[in-house]
Design an enzyme around this catalytic site. Structure first.
Site, mmCIF file in Angstrom:
data_model
loop_
_atom_site.group_PDB
_atom_site.id
_atom_site.type_symbol
_atom_site.label_atom_id
_atom_site.label_comp_id
_atom_site.label_asym_id
_atom_site.label_seq_id
_atom_site.Cartn_x
_atom_site.Cartn_y
_atom_site.Cartn_z
ATOM 1 N N ASP A 1 1.985 -36.089 -26.785
ATOM 2 C CA ASP A 1 3.121 -35.167 -26.889
ATOM 3 C C ASP A 1 4.412 -35.861 -26.463
ATOM 4 O O ASP A 1 4.590 -36.170 -25.282
ATOM 5 C CB ASP A 1 2.863 -33.939 -26.011
ATOM 6 C CG ASP A 1 3.911 -32.849 -26.149
ATOM 7 O OD1 ASP A 1 4.983 -33.097 -26.747
ATOM 8 O OD2 ASP A 1 3.668 -31.743 -25.650
ATOM 9 N N THR B 1 5.131 -39.369 -19.768
ATOM 10 C CA THR B 1 4.395 -40.587 -20.114
ATOM 11 C C THR B 1 4.555 -40.918 -21.595
ATOM 12 O O THR B 1 4.790 -42.080 -21.956
ATOM 13 C CB THR B 1 2.903 -40.453 -19.753
ATOM 14 O OG1 THR B 1 2.795 -40.073 -18.380
ATOM 15 C CG2 THR B 1 2.152 -41.751 -19.977
ATOM 16 N N CYS B 2 4.469 -39.930 -22.454
ATOM 17 C CA CYS B 2 4.593 -40.167 -23.899
ATOM 18 C C CYS B 2 6.006 -40.604 -24.261
ATOM 19 O O CYS B 2 6.196 -41.511 -25.077
ATOM 20 C CB CYS B 2 4.217 -38.910 -24.672
ATOM 21 S SG CYS B 2 2.499 -38.411 -24.426
ATOM 22 N N SER B 3 6.984 -39.989 -23.646
ATOM 23 C CA SER B 3 8.370 -40.373 -23.879
ATOM 24 C C SER B 3 8.600 -41.808 -23.427
ATOM 25 O O SER B 3 9.221 -42.609 -24.147
ATOM 26 C CB SER B 3 9.308 -39.417 -23.135
ATOM 27 O OG SER B 3 10.640 -39.800 -23.329
ATOM 28 N N THR C 1 6.854 -44.298 -25.861
ATOM 29 C CA THR C 1 7.588 -44.433 -27.112
ATOM 30 C C THR C 1 8.869 -45.236 -26.906
ATOM 31 O O THR C 1 9.184 -46.140 -27.688
ATOM 32 C CB THR C 1 7.884 -43.044 -27.702
ATOM 33 O OG1 THR C 1 6.645 -42.319 -27.790
ATOM 34 C CG2 THR C 1 8.491 -43.145 -29.087
#
Length: 167
Positions: free
Chosen positions: A53, A58-60, A63
């Protein structure tokens, strides 16, 4: 495959392709609704970064980190893939300079083909693959605890190694 989210055990839909195997082809849309297929990058080194997500820290970070690292690579294409909507991904990208392809897995076809689909969450497990020029997996990491970061340095080192093999 078993993964965890903040210590809670989860299972993906199938077996994840391993190092040495041919990466399954796929076609997903980018932020402009252009269909992007893995086969479009035949002859190039490809790093595939998947995450659950884009709107979590963490995903941000994952990416953004791979986007930043894309600038240090000579000829590796970076594909970042999640089940987020195009709008969610576009919102994340606003005010950012993006040097990679951000793809949305709307129908979960990529996640299922790669054995990364976590049905209980309707999300993609966190993973990184590096593919050589022939589309063969030369590096694979499925992050066991999905709230943790992947090993950026190892993934980038694998991509750089494949770039060096091209010259």
């Amino acid at each position: 495959m078993d993964v965890m989210m903040k210590g809670k055990p989860l299972t993906t839909n199938s077996t994840v392709p391993v190092k040495g195997e041919q990466a399954p082809d796929f076609s997903l849309n980018d932020l402009n609704e252009k269909a992007i297929s893995l086969s479009d990058y035949k002859g190039e080194v490809v790093l595939i970064s998947t995450f659950p997500d884009i709107n979590t820290s963490t995903c941000s970070r994952q990416t953004a980190k791979f986007n930043e690292m894309a600038r240090t690579l000579d000829s590796t294409r970076i594909l970042s893939i999640s089940t987020n909507t195009k709008e969610e991904q576009k919102d994340w990208c606003s005010a950012k300079e993006i040097d990679m392809d951000l793809l949305h897995d709307s129908d979960r076809s990529f996640s299922k083909a790669y054995g990364l689909y976590v049905e209980e969450m309707d999300k993609t497990a966190r993973a990184v693959f590096v593919l050589n020029r022939e589309g063969q997996i030369v590096y694979r990491e499925v992050v066991k605890e999905m709230s943790q970061d992947p090993n950026y340095e190892e993934a980038i080192a694998a991509a750089r190694h494949e770039e060096a093999e091209m010259t």
